[in-house]
Design a protein around this motif. Structure first.
Motif, PDB file in Angstrom:
ATOM      1  N   ASN A   1       7.684  39.378 -25.355  1.00  0.00           N
ATOM      2  CA  ASN A   1       8.987  39.536 -24.706  1.00  0.00           C
ATOM      3  C   ASN A   1       9.371  38.202 -24.053  1.00  0.00           C
ATOM      4  OD1 ASN A   1      11.315  40.732 -23.734  1.00  0.00           O
ATOM      5  ND2 ASN A   1      10.320  41.683 -21.970  1.00  0.00           N
ATOM      6  N   TRP A   2       9.454  37.193 -24.892  1.00  0.00           N
ATOM      7  CA  TRP A   2       9.666  35.823 -24.412  1.00  0.00           C
ATOM      8  C   TRP A   2      11.030  35.616 -23.765  1.00  0.00           C
ATOM      9  CZ3 TRP A   2      13.923  33.490 -26.380  1.00  0.00           C
ATOM     10  CH2 TRP A   2      14.446  34.000 -27.570  1.00  0.00           C
ATOM     11  N   ILE A   3      11.992  36.487 -24.072  1.00  0.00           N
ATOM     12  CA  ILE A   3      13.352  36.249 -23.607  1.00  0.00           C
ATOM     13  C   ILE A   3      13.464  36.283 -22.079  1.00  0.00           C
ATOM     14  CG2 ILE A   3      14.035  38.679 -23.824  1.00  0.00           C
ATOM     15  CD1 ILE A   3      16.232  35.595 -24.614  1.00  0.00           C
ATOM     16  N   VAL A   4      12.685  37.152 -21.414  1.00  0.00           N
ATOM     17  CA  VAL A   4      12.777  37.190 -19.949  1.00  0.00           C
ATOM     18  C   VAL A   4      12.163  35.936 -19.331  1.00  0.00           C
ATOM     19  CG1 VAL A   4      12.863  39.703 -19.788  1.00  0.00           C
ATOM     20  CG2 VAL A   4      10.646  38.551 -19.744  1.00  0.00           C
TER      21      VAL A   4
ATOM     22  N   THR B   1      13.475  18.378 -22.779  1.00  0.00           N
ATOM     23  CA  THR B   1      13.863  18.900 -24.094  1.00  0.00           C
ATOM     24  C   THR B   1      12.940  20.017 -24.577  1.00  0.00           C
ATOM     25  OG1 THR B   1      12.569  17.181 -25.203  1.00  0.00           O
ATOM     26  CG2 THR B   1      14.909  16.709 -24.785  1.00  0.00           C
ATOM     27  N   SER B   2      11.871  20.277 -23.833  1.00  0.00           N
ATOM     28  CA  SER B   2      10.953  21.347 -24.216  1.00  0.00           C
ATOM     29  C   SER B   2      10.134  21.761 -23.009  1.00  0.00           C
ATOM     30  CB  SER B   2      10.024  20.890 -25.353  1.00  0.00           C
ATOM     31  OG  SER B   2       9.240  19.787 -24.940  1.00  0.00           O
ATOM     32  N   CYS B   3       9.537  22.939 -23.111  1.00  0.00           N
ATOM     33  CA  CYS B   3       8.755  23.447 -21.991  1.00  0.00           C
ATOM     34  C   CYS B   3       7.301  22.992 -22.075  1.00  0.00           C
ATOM     35  CB  CYS B   3       8.828  24.972 -21.947  1.00  0.00           C
ATOM     36  SG  CYS B   3       8.166  25.797 -23.412  1.00  0.00           S
ATOM     37  N   THR B   4       6.553  23.270 -21.032  1.00  0.00           N
ATOM     38  CA  THR B   4       5.134  22.927 -20.944  1.00  0.00           C
ATOM     39  C   THR B   4       4.370  24.178 -20.524  1.00  0.00           C
ATOM     40  OG1 THR B   4       5.264  22.371 -18.588  1.00  0.00           O
ATOM     41  CG2 THR B   4       5.722  20.588 -20.175  1.00  0.00           C
ATOM     42  N   PRO B   5       3.048  24.188 -20.655  1.00  0.00           N
ATOM     43  CA  PRO B   5       2.268  25.332 -20.174  1.00  0.00           C
ATOM     44  C   PRO B   5       2.534  25.618 -18.697  1.00  0.00           C
ATOM     45  CG  PRO B   5       0.913  24.007 -21.628  1.00  0.00           C
ATOM     46  CD  PRO B   5       2.186  23.220 -21.401  1.00  0.00           C
ATOM     47  N   GLY B   6       2.671  24.560 -17.910  1.00  0.00           N
ATOM     48  CA  GLY B   6       2.922  24.739 -16.485  1.00  0.00           C
ATOM     49  C   GLY B   6       4.284  25.340 -16.199  1.00  0.00           C
TER      50      GLY B   6
ATOM     51  N   GLU C   1       8.522  27.947 -29.357  1.00  0.00           N
ATOM     52  CA  GLU C   1       9.703  27.451 -30.069  1.00  0.00           C
ATOM     53  C   GLU C   1      10.942  28.265 -29.729  1.00  0.00           C
ATOM     54  OE1 GLU C   1       8.589  27.519 -34.143  1.00  0.00           O
ATOM     55  OE2 GLU C   1       7.288  25.741 -33.998  1.00  0.00           O
ATOM     56  N   GLN C   2      10.767  29.580 -29.616  1.00  0.00           N
ATOM     57  CA  GLN C   2      11.906  30.430 -29.289  1.00  0.00           C
ATOM     58  C   GLN C   2      12.359  30.232 -27.840  1.00  0.00           C
ATOM     59  OE1 GLN C   2      11.935  34.423 -31.552  1.00  0.00           O
ATOM     60  NE2 GLN C   2       9.765  33.922 -31.469  1.00  0.00           N
ATOM     61  N   ILE C   3      11.410  30.032 -26.950  1.00  0.00           N
ATOM     62  CA  ILE C   3      11.768  29.729 -25.555  1.00  0.00           C
ATOM     63  C   ILE C   3      12.534  28.409 -25.497  1.00  0.00           C
ATOM     64  CG2 ILE C   3      10.856  29.062 -23.290  1.00  0.00           C
ATOM     65  CD1 ILE C   3       8.585  31.054 -23.725  1.00  0.00           C
ATOM     66  N   ASN C   4      12.019  27.397 -26.210  1.00  0.00           N
ATOM     67  CA  ASN C   4      12.693  26.098 -26.238  1.00  0.00           C
ATOM     68  C   ASN C   4      14.103  26.218 -26.796  1.00  0.00           C
ATOM     69  OD1 ASN C   4      10.662  24.499 -25.127  1.00  0.00           O
ATOM     70  ND2 ASN C   4       9.693  24.097 -27.098  1.00  0.00           N
ATOM     71  N   GLY C   5      14.231  26.992 -27.861  1.00  0.00           N
ATOM     72  CA  GLY C   5      15.542  27.159 -28.481  1.00  0.00           C
ATOM     73  C   GLY C   5      16.542  27.795 -27.541  1.00  0.00           C
ATOM     74  N   TYR C   6      16.088  28.744 -26.724  1.00  0.00           N
ATOM     75  CA  TYR C   6      16.985  29.420 -25.782  1.00  0.00           C
ATOM     76  C   TYR C   6      17.290  28.547 -24.566  1.00  0.00           C
ATOM     77  CZ  TYR C   6      18.887  32.857 -22.563  1.00  0.00           C
ATOM     78  OH  TYR C   6      19.709  33.516 -21.683  1.00  0.00           O
ATOM     79  N   VAL C   7      16.265  27.955 -23.988  1.00  0.00           N
ATOM     80  CA  VAL C   7      16.442  27.185 -22.752  1.00  0.00           C
ATOM     81  C   VAL C   7      17.128  25.853 -23.001  1.00  0.00           C
ATOM     82  CG1 VAL C   7      15.254  26.060 -20.821  1.00  0.00           C
ATOM     83  CG2 VAL C   7      14.437  28.264 -21.678  1.00  0.00           C
ATOM     84  N   PHE C   8      16.727  25.172 -24.057  1.00  0.00           N
ATOM     85  CA  PHE C   8      17.238  23.826 -24.301  1.00  0.00           C
ATOM     86  C   PHE C   8      18.232  23.786 -25.454  1.00  0.00           C
ATOM     87  CE2 PHE C   8      12.996  23.562 -22.419  1.00  0.00           C
ATOM     88  CZ  PHE C   8      13.300  22.879 -21.257  1.00  0.00           C
TER      89      PHE C   8
ATOM     90  N   LEU D   1       7.565  38.429 -33.955  1.00  0.00           N
ATOM     91  CA  LEU D   1       7.706  38.326 -32.510  1.00  0.00           C
ATOM     92  C   LEU D   1       8.958  39.044 -32.058  1.00  0.00           C
ATOM     93  CD1 LEU D   1       6.544  34.676 -32.169  1.00  0.00           C
ATOM     94  CD2 LEU D   1       5.498  36.611 -31.032  1.00  0.00           C
ATOM     95  N   GLU D   2       8.777  40.274 -31.617  1.00  0.00           N
ATOM     96  CA  GLU D   2       9.896  41.069 -31.152  1.00  0.00           C
ATOM     97  C   GLU D   2      10.178  40.731 -29.694  1.00  0.00           C
ATOM     98  OE1 GLU D   2       8.532  45.008 -31.660  1.00  0.00           O
ATOM     99  OE2 GLU D   2       7.873  44.671 -33.706  1.00  0.00           O
ATOM    100  N   TYR D   3      11.333  41.140 -29.219  1.00  0.00           N
ATOM    101  CA  TYR D   3      11.629  40.934 -27.812  1.00  0.00           C
ATOM    102  C   TYR D   3      12.726  41.887 -27.373  1.00  0.00           C
ATOM    103  CZ  TYR D   3      15.716  38.321 -29.426  1.00  0.00           C
ATOM    104  OH  TYR D   3      16.888  37.946 -30.031  1.00  0.00           O
ATOM    105  N   VAL D   4      12.819  42.053 -26.070  1.00  0.00           N
ATOM    106  CA  VAL D   4      13.854  42.907 -25.513  1.00  0.00           C
ATOM    107  C   VAL D   4      14.976  42.016 -25.031  1.00  0.00           C
ATOM    108  CG1 VAL D   4      14.367  44.624 -23.752  1.00  0.00           C
ATOM    109  CG2 VAL D   4      12.089  44.543 -24.779  1.00  0.00           C
TER     110      VAL D   4
END
Length: 254
Positions: free
Chosen positions: A81-84, A117-122, A179-186, A230-233
């Motif tokens: 549920n990466w979108i949240v 331009t991208s996220c990190t583990p932190g 990759e999906q988080i990066n695509g949404y955030v950035f 990878l599904e998400y809500v």
């Protein structure tokens, strides 16, 4: 500690901003997320993070339904549920108005100022920790990083999630989540020690971490498992009007 002080300073900026849009992120009434709202017995909120009164010291982040598709815990779909996570992160680095496609104007976002331009583990761990805090019964972030009401050790939670992503960063499914988080955030542009009181809990969390990692690895050989997708809500977002800020001290903990 650095984590506690950074999150405390972020409280008046990022966390408050996140509270004002939490209703639309989690598809619930905004009043549930006002800092002084009593969420202790509000099960529809606390159930999303798997919190139980009196058991906060043994809190297991990998059993938080909010991290899974359809809020169904399945270790093979961890962080599905990466979108949240992405929405919380976007509020932190781009401002809460960035959640609304028609929003324009306002001060430059931290993403632009710092050329992110991208996220990190932190950064992922920071976002997950913030989500758990917002959905917890805690009304403010304490200096020691432990929830005054929930007893959740947020500092340990942050370190556990960060460790997971550091270790599994190149895992195929986790790479897809990132990759999906990066695509949404950035917008598609992809370029401390625990106290004695928490030692037992940390051992339990380590076991849980190892179990989830093993489950993730085991799922690689299961071609028939529907966890490969990878599904998400995707929760609806409502209008808002205030632009947020986030402190440099909070960002430094990332």
């Amino acid at each position: 500690n650095q984590f506690g002080s950074g999150m405390q300073q972020a409280r008046s900026s990022f966390l408050n901003s996140l509270r004002t849009v939490a209703g639309s992120i989690f598809n619930m009434p905004n009043e549930f997320f006002v800092s002084k709202y009593d969420r202790t017995s509000l099960s529809q909120v606390t159930d999303l993070i798997g919190w139980e009164a009196g058991k906060g010291k043994a809190y297991d982040i990998f059993k938080a339904p909010i991290l899974y598709p359809d809020h169904i815990v399945n270790e093979k779909k961890i962080f599905g549920n990466w979108i949240v996570i992405a929405k919380a992160m976007k509020v932190a680095v781009c401002g809460k108005m960035s959640l609304y496609s028609k929003a324009r104007g306002g001060p430059p976002s931290y993403a632009k100022m710092w050329k992110l331009t991208s996220c990190t583990p932190g950064l992922i761990a920071f976002s997950v920790t913030s989500i758990i805090f917002i959905l917890s019964p805690d009304q403010e972030f304490s200096g020691d990083g432990v929830g005054a009401i929930s007893s959740i050790a947020y500092h340990s939670l942050f370190q556990t999630v960060k460790k997971f992503f550091v270790v599994k960063w190149n895992h195929q499914r986790i790479k897809s989540v990132v990759e999906q988080i990066n695509g949404y955030v950035f917008d598609g542009t992809v370029k401390t020690q625990p106290s004695n009181d928490t030692q037992c809990t940390m051992e339990q969390v380590t076991e849980s971490l190892d179990r989830v990692m093993a489950a993730l690895d085991a799922s690689d050989s299961d071609s028939n498992d529907d966890s490969d997708s990878l599904e998400y809500v995707n929760l609806p977002v409502q209008a808002a009007n205030i632009h947020p800020t986030v402190t440099a001290a909070a960002a430094a903990t990332i």
